[in-house]
Design a protein around this motif. Sequence first.
Motif, PDB file in Angstrom:
ATOM      1  N   VAL A   1     140.963  -8.250  57.252  1.00 21.11           N
ATOM      2  CA  VAL A   1     141.395  -9.153  58.319  1.00 21.11           C
ATOM      3  C   VAL A   1     142.461 -10.088  57.774  1.00 21.11           C
ATOM      4  O   VAL A   1     142.315 -10.612  56.674  1.00 21.11           O
ATOM      5  CB  VAL A   1     140.216 -10.019  58.816  1.00 21.11           C
ATOM      6  CG1 VAL A   1     140.668 -10.951  59.929  1.00 21.11           C
ATOM      7  CG2 VAL A   1     139.057  -9.152  59.277  1.00 21.11           C
TER       8      VAL A   1
ATOM      9  N   ASP B   1     142.390  -2.134  69.631  1.00 22.69           N
ATOM     10  CA  ASP B   1     141.787  -2.937  70.687  1.00 22.69           C
ATOM     11  C   ASP B   1     142.513  -4.271  70.669  1.00 22.69           C
ATOM     12  O   ASP B   1     142.634  -4.892  69.611  1.00 22.69           O
ATOM     13  CB  ASP B   1     140.288  -3.116  70.431  1.00 22.69           C
ATOM     14  CG  ASP B   1     139.599  -3.801  71.598  1.00 22.69           C
ATOM     15  OD1 ASP B   1     140.179  -3.841  72.698  1.00 22.69           O
ATOM     16  OD2 ASP B   1     138.472  -4.310  71.415  1.00 22.69           O
TER      17      ASP B   1
ATOM     18  N   LEU C   1     133.325 -16.694  66.695  1.00 18.53           N
ATOM     19  CA  LEU C   1     132.797 -15.460  66.106  1.00 18.53           C
ATOM     20  C   LEU C   1     133.474 -14.236  66.717  1.00 18.53           C
ATOM     21  O   LEU C   1     133.570 -14.125  67.946  1.00 18.53           O
ATOM     22  CB  LEU C   1     131.287 -15.367  66.373  1.00 18.53           C
ATOM     23  CG  LEU C   1     130.592 -14.080  65.905  1.00 18.53           C
ATOM     24  CD1 LEU C   1     130.510 -14.010  64.395  1.00 18.53           C
ATOM     25  CD2 LEU C   1     129.209 -13.940  66.520  1.00 18.53           C
ATOM     26  N   PHE C   2     133.974 -13.358  65.884  1.00 23.26           N
ATOM     27  CA  PHE C   2     134.418 -12.059  66.388  1.00 23.26           C
ATOM     28  C   PHE C   2     133.940 -10.954  65.466  1.00 23.26           C
ATOM     29  O   PHE C   2     133.704 -11.184  64.277  1.00 23.26           O
ATOM     30  CB  PHE C   2     135.945 -11.995  66.573  1.00 23.26           C
ATOM     31  CG  PHE C   2     136.726 -11.825  65.296  1.00 23.26           C
ATOM     32  CD1 PHE C   2     137.274 -12.910  64.651  1.00 23.26           C
ATOM     33  CD2 PHE C   2     136.911 -10.562  64.737  1.00 23.26           C
ATOM     34  CE1 PHE C   2     137.989 -12.754  63.473  1.00 23.26           C
ATOM     35  CE2 PHE C   2     137.626 -10.392  63.555  1.00 23.26           C
ATOM     36  CZ  PHE C   2     138.165 -11.501  62.926  1.00 23.26           C
TER      37      PHE C   2
ATOM     38  N   VAL D   1     139.196  -1.832  55.396  1.00 22.31           N
ATOM     39  CA  VAL D   1     139.510  -2.777  56.469  1.00 22.31           C
ATOM     40  C   VAL D   1     139.726  -4.160  55.872  1.00 22.31           C
ATOM     41  O   VAL D   1     139.034  -4.561  54.950  1.00 22.31           O
ATOM     42  CB  VAL D   1     138.382  -2.826  57.534  1.00 22.31           C
ATOM     43  CG1 VAL D   1     137.064  -3.291  56.949  1.00 22.31           C
ATOM     44  CG2 VAL D   1     138.768  -3.723  58.718  1.00 22.31           C
TER      45      VAL D   1
ATOM     46  N   ALA E   1     134.787  -5.731  60.399  1.00 20.25           N
ATOM     47  CA  ALA E   1     135.578  -6.941  60.170  1.00 20.25           C
ATOM     48  C   ALA E   1     134.927  -8.064  60.963  1.00 20.25           C
ATOM     49  O   ALA E   1     134.748  -7.949  62.174  1.00 20.25           O
ATOM     50  CB  ALA E   1     137.010  -6.729  60.626  1.00 20.25           C
ATOM     51  N   LEU E   2     134.567  -9.111  60.254  1.00 18.39           N
ATOM     52  CA  LEU E   2     133.749 -10.172  60.849  1.00 18.39           C
ATOM     53  C   LEU E   2     134.478 -11.507  60.696  1.00 18.39           C
ATOM     54  O   LEU E   2     134.845 -11.877  59.589  1.00 18.39           O
ATOM     55  CB  LEU E   2     132.399 -10.186  60.112  1.00 18.39           C
ATOM     56  CG  LEU E   2     131.317 -11.164  60.483  1.00 18.39           C
ATOM     57  CD1 LEU E   2     130.916 -11.012  61.936  1.00 18.39           C
ATOM     58  CD2 LEU E   2     130.096 -10.944  59.593  1.00 18.39           C
TER      59      LEU E   2
ATOM     60  N   TRP F   1     128.309 -12.834  49.192  1.00 19.33           N
ATOM     61  CA  TRP F   1     128.062 -12.074  50.409  1.00 19.33           C
ATOM     62  C   TRP F   1     128.142 -10.568  50.138  1.00 19.33           C
ATOM     63  O   TRP F   1     127.315  -9.794  50.606  1.00 19.33           O
ATOM     64  CB  TRP F   1     129.074 -12.514  51.485  1.00 19.33           C
ATOM     65  CG  TRP F   1     128.991 -11.763  52.761  1.00 19.33           C
ATOM     66  CD1 TRP F   1     129.965 -10.980  53.320  1.00 19.33           C
ATOM     67  CD2 TRP F   1     127.877 -11.703  53.667  1.00 19.33           C
ATOM     68  NE1 TRP F   1     129.513 -10.447  54.499  1.00 19.33           N
ATOM     69  CE2 TRP F   1     128.244 -10.867  54.735  1.00 19.33           C
ATOM     70  CE3 TRP F   1     126.598 -12.262  53.661  1.00 19.33           C
ATOM     71  CZ2 TRP F   1     127.390 -10.580  55.806  1.00 19.33           C
ATOM     72  CZ3 TRP F   1     125.749 -11.975  54.731  1.00 19.33           C
ATOM     73  CH2 TRP F   1     126.138 -11.155  55.779  1.00 19.33           C
TER      74      TRP F   1
ATOM     75  N   VAL G   1     136.760  -4.744  69.621  1.00 14.61           N
ATOM     76  CA  VAL G   1     136.457  -6.123  69.225  1.00 14.61           C
ATOM     77  C   VAL G   1     135.465  -6.706  70.226  1.00 14.61           C
ATOM     78  O   VAL G   1     135.626  -6.519  71.432  1.00 14.61           O
ATOM     79  CB  VAL G   1     137.726  -6.998  69.258  1.00 14.61           C
ATOM     80  CG1 VAL G   1     137.397  -8.433  68.850  1.00 14.61           C
ATOM     81  CG2 VAL G   1     138.809  -6.423  68.366  1.00 14.61           C
TER      82      VAL G   1
ATOM     83  N   ALA H   1     126.095 -14.865  59.679  1.00 12.32           N
ATOM     84  CA  ALA H   1     126.464 -13.514  59.235  1.00 12.32           C
ATOM     85  C   ALA H   1     125.219 -12.663  59.012  1.00 12.32           C
ATOM     86  O   ALA H   1     125.182 -11.482  59.371  1.00 12.32           O
ATOM     87  CB  ALA H   1     127.294 -13.597  57.954  1.00 12.32           C
TER      88      ALA H   1
ATOM     89  N   HIS I   1     135.383 -12.999  57.082  1.00 13.76           N
ATOM     90  CA  HIS I   1     136.469 -13.954  57.163  1.00 13.76           C
ATOM     91  C   HIS I   1     135.893 -15.236  57.766  1.00 13.76           C
ATOM     92  O   HIS I   1     135.516 -15.241  58.934  1.00 13.76           O
ATOM     93  CB  HIS I   1     137.489 -13.294  58.118  1.00 13.76           C
ATOM     94  CG  HIS I   1     138.855 -13.852  58.082  1.00 13.76           C
ATOM     95  ND1 HIS I   1     139.743 -13.551  57.086  1.00 13.76           N
ATOM     96  CD2 HIS I   1     139.511 -14.662  58.939  1.00 13.76           C
ATOM     97  CE1 HIS I   1     140.893 -14.171  57.343  1.00 13.76           C
ATOM     98  NE2 HIS I   1     140.776 -14.851  58.453  1.00 13.76           N
ATOM     99  N   VAL I   2     135.771 -16.279  56.960  1.00 12.42           N
ATOM    100  CA  VAL I   2     135.290 -17.550  57.489  1.00 12.42           C
ATOM    101  C   VAL I   2     136.495 -18.347  57.958  1.00 12.42           C
ATOM    102  O   VAL I   2     137.457 -18.502  57.213  1.00 12.42           O
ATOM    103  CB  VAL I   2     134.504 -18.335  56.418  1.00 12.42           C
ATOM    104  CG1 VAL I   2     134.011 -19.660  56.967  1.00 12.42           C
ATOM    105  CG2 VAL I   2     133.324 -17.505  55.914  1.00 12.42           C
TER     106      VAL I   2
ATOM    107  N   TRP J   1     142.327 -14.128  73.719  1.00 11.57           N
ATOM    108  CA  TRP J   1     141.187 -15.035  73.616  1.00 11.57           C
ATOM    109  C   TRP J   1     141.605 -16.458  73.280  1.00 11.57           C
ATOM    110  O   TRP J   1     142.786 -16.742  73.139  1.00 11.57           O
ATOM    111  CB  TRP J   1     140.188 -14.456  72.628  1.00 11.57           C
ATOM    112  CG  TRP J   1     140.549 -14.614  71.169  1.00 11.57           C
ATOM    113  CD1 TRP J   1     141.791 -14.723  70.620  1.00 11.57           C
ATOM    114  CD2 TRP J   1     139.620 -14.695  70.101  1.00 11.57           C
ATOM    115  NE1 TRP J   1     141.674 -14.829  69.275  1.00 11.57           N
ATOM    116  CE2 TRP J   1     140.371 -14.830  68.924  1.00 11.57           C
ATOM    117  CE3 TRP J   1     138.223 -14.667  70.020  1.00 11.57           C
ATOM    118  CZ2 TRP J   1     139.760 -14.934  67.677  1.00 11.57           C
ATOM    119  CZ3 TRP J   1     137.629 -14.769  68.776  1.00 11.57           C
ATOM    120  CH2 TRP J   1     138.392 -14.901  67.629  1.00 11.57           C
TER     121      TRP J   1
ATOM    122  N   GLY K   1     133.722  -3.549  54.740  1.00  9.17           N
ATOM    123  CA  GLY K   1     133.978  -4.591  55.712  1.00  9.17           C
ATOM    124  C   GLY K   1     134.814  -5.700  55.120  1.00  9.17           C
ATOM    125  O   GLY K   1     135.221  -5.646  53.966  1.00  9.17           O
ATOM    126  N   ASP K   2     135.110  -6.658  55.959  1.00 12.86           N
ATOM    127  CA  ASP K   2     135.814  -7.853  55.500  1.00 12.86           C
ATOM    128  C   ASP K   2     135.226  -9.021  56.269  1.00 12.86           C
ATOM    129  O   ASP K   2     135.142  -8.974  57.502  1.00 12.86           O
ATOM    130  CB  ASP K   2     137.318  -7.715  55.770  1.00 12.86           C
ATOM    131  CG  ASP K   2     138.114  -8.854  55.152  1.00 12.86           C
ATOM    132  OD1 ASP K   2     137.560  -9.545  54.262  1.00 12.86           O
ATOM    133  OD2 ASP K   2     139.272  -9.069  55.551  1.00 12.86           O
TER     134      ASP K   2
ATOM    135  N   ALA L   1     135.081  -6.929  64.742  1.00 14.01           N
ATOM    136  CA  ALA L   1     135.917  -5.752  65.012  1.00 14.01           C
ATOM    137  C   ALA L   1     135.329  -4.603  64.210  1.00 14.01           C
ATOM    138  O   ALA L   1     135.563  -4.486  63.020  1.00 14.01           O
ATOM    139  CB  ALA L   1     137.364  -6.018  64.606  1.00 14.01           C
TER     140      ALA L   1
END
Lengths: 395, 395
Positions: free
Chosen positions: B126, B202, A210-211, B124, A168-169, B87, A126, A180, A204-205, B206, A201-202, A213
């Motif tokens: 989240v 991980d 911001l992360f 994946v 994963a965002l 998206w 992450v 993004a 996520h708002v 935070w 991916g995923d 993974a």
Amino acid sequence: MMCLSGRSVQCKQRPRKVLRGLYSCVLRLGSGFGIGTLETDPYCQWRRGWIGKLHSGEVLDRQCWAFSAVISPLKLQGKSLTMELDWIRYLAKILPRYPRLVVGIGDDAAVLDWGAGNYGVVAVDVVSDGADFCLREIDPALAGRKALAVNLSDLAAMAAQPVAAVVALGLPRQDARSLAERVYEGLLALAEDYQVAIAGGDTHVWDGPLFLAVTVLGLPGPGGIWRRDGAKPNDVILVTGSLGGSILGKHLHFRPRVREALYLAQNYEVHAAIDISDGLLLDLARVAEASGLAAEISLQAIPVDPAAERLSREKGTNRSPLEHALSDGEDYELILAVPPQEAQRMLKDPAVGVSLTAIGRFVEGEGLWHVEGNFRARLEPAGYVHGHSHQPFGK
Amino acid sequence: MMCLSGRSVQCKQRPRKVLRGLYSCVLRLGSGFGIGTLETDPYCQWRRGWIGKLHSGEVLDRQCWAFSAVISPLKLQGKSLTMELDWIRYLAKILPRYPRLVVGIGDDAAVLDWGAGNYGVVAVDVVSDGADFCLREIDPALAGRKALAVNLSDLAAMAAQPVAAVVALGLPRQDARSLAERVYEGLLALAEDYQVAIAGGDTHVWDGPLFLAVTVLGLPGPGGIWRRDGAKPNDVILVTGSLGGSILGKHLHFRPRVREALYLAQNYEVHAAIDISDGLLLDLARVAEASGLAAEISLQAIPVDPAAERLSREKGTNRSPLEHALSDGEDYELILAVPPQEAQRMLKDPAVGVSLTAIGRFVEGEGLWHVEGNFRARLEPAGYVHGHSHQPFGK
């Protein structure tokens, strides 16, 4: 304890209850001492601070604040590393074993047995705003790049060939879409360089920072998998590139050593490897411990990056360039354990594609040692055992 | 527009600039109307609200607030889904193709070609505090369970056999360690049920809320992979279990249909599948669109869960149980496209392990249709096209 002198300024905030992870320091304030505390983002510098229990009035040494702001990443890193190590030990203890899991928690990446002699390599890391970069100060494309790069570095440490990644965002609500797009721009440019397919991916708002993974998937390279625990007595310790001062820019721009690792694995015997994410001494200690050996290094041999010199000189960190090279972290270079004759061949091979330096050897025993001729002194992994990140030597 | 009557209360907050994703409604306030806005966590109910542009003074209809709090999950879901669909379309356009990526972005999971006839399946998802559960109100073990369960459901939708998972965990600083242990407890219990190895992870302490980004890795089951785009004209639409009202508990406790999917894939011909994460109508629309077909369903045939009835009756959602079953989301049941004769056999097979219901069929054309005898009317995927989540029918 740090005793600093300097201009004193009035403290505007009253002491209050500490609820979150804080960095503390001791201040010399005229004739007395005080306790100063600083809440920080390692990459965004300090954000909030207060002092309490002052002996000589509400005054704060500004010098100390500036100083703290610079060293806090290292201090905080030490703190979180201790937690991380505890946590990994705990997980390693409680996680059940499965036949398909060939290498589990505790190495740079996991290795899975897909059956019929096929193996897969997988790693996840992450990165987030405040902990790994400061979004206010960088192009978000660099955050995306870093999120993939740190994972590719983990695959490099296993000599694995990257194949695909899933992302994963977590996006703060404001300007989520354009953020993004920028993040993906940086990530995709690096993915293309290494021919990594973004498989899914995923996004996520949410109300958090911001992360990213990123999980990377790879295949063992043609030379087989490297692990941490394979070093043998007399193996030469080699490092790629040069070390220290990564926070001045390299942590966002480094090139993961994927190609170099695949080349070395295919052409040389390498007994163990790790990438330098948490500092040379700490990561070297991990290889030594996993292999049941001691590591002896020559401090004079460490390849110190010019950035470590700049950091020491320009930012007043009170740490020498060598100290930065030993413990800064985020170099994303490789440490290798290599039989002596192989090391000799390697050091002369221009096709490796990156400079290699022999910095010592593994020997029977335990711990890290500084050896120069007949002199031998114990080293402590910086920022790890007791947080002596600015005093790694001694005992 | 919603016009509600009810007890009016004084508004204590002045209108201010809207910076984040908000849910809006129109209030009837005595003789005038006002604009009300509510910032929500779908799972934690409302947190902050204000009203502005009032025609008849600073009054707020309390009834509307309560009402909004209940319907907002659905409204917000609709909103975020539109963003998500945009998206995903954008990503599908910009992501380069690689030979090893057999199924990329846009299905429940990706399929990778590892070479030599070996394939891997990866997904994946989240989950985070506020968006997928409310940590204040649940045992954190349930958050860990859900994080893995939603991913296993994605593998079930591909008829894949789960093998391993990696876990990226973001922990708020306070009580991080004990929170992590509870989260892992729930996650590991489910992992053991399905023999999923936790291969790595991980853990990131935070300043943000709790999040879990679990990546699952699997192998194609012995019956091969299901995709969304394989439905054929005349295929019967089957759903597992019963639908609606998941927010009353099922979203935390559901059993992903992994075993059922593997059994069906091995013993029957299934042309396409998806799991119901965003609501029956929306997920059915996805299969229909991906397969280039229309879907006709009988509303009378929909298996409505008792929870949908309870939600409608006790929570005053102003939506019928059927409407909940059609569009609530988070059922984590499967939609299957099956040739008619296979469907007949399946419906009589007690070994499936879960109830199956035939709710309609795929036909040439496009869109979703409600068909009862000679009556045929267009359905809109709820909460998706224009946010008419409480009026899915019409046109």
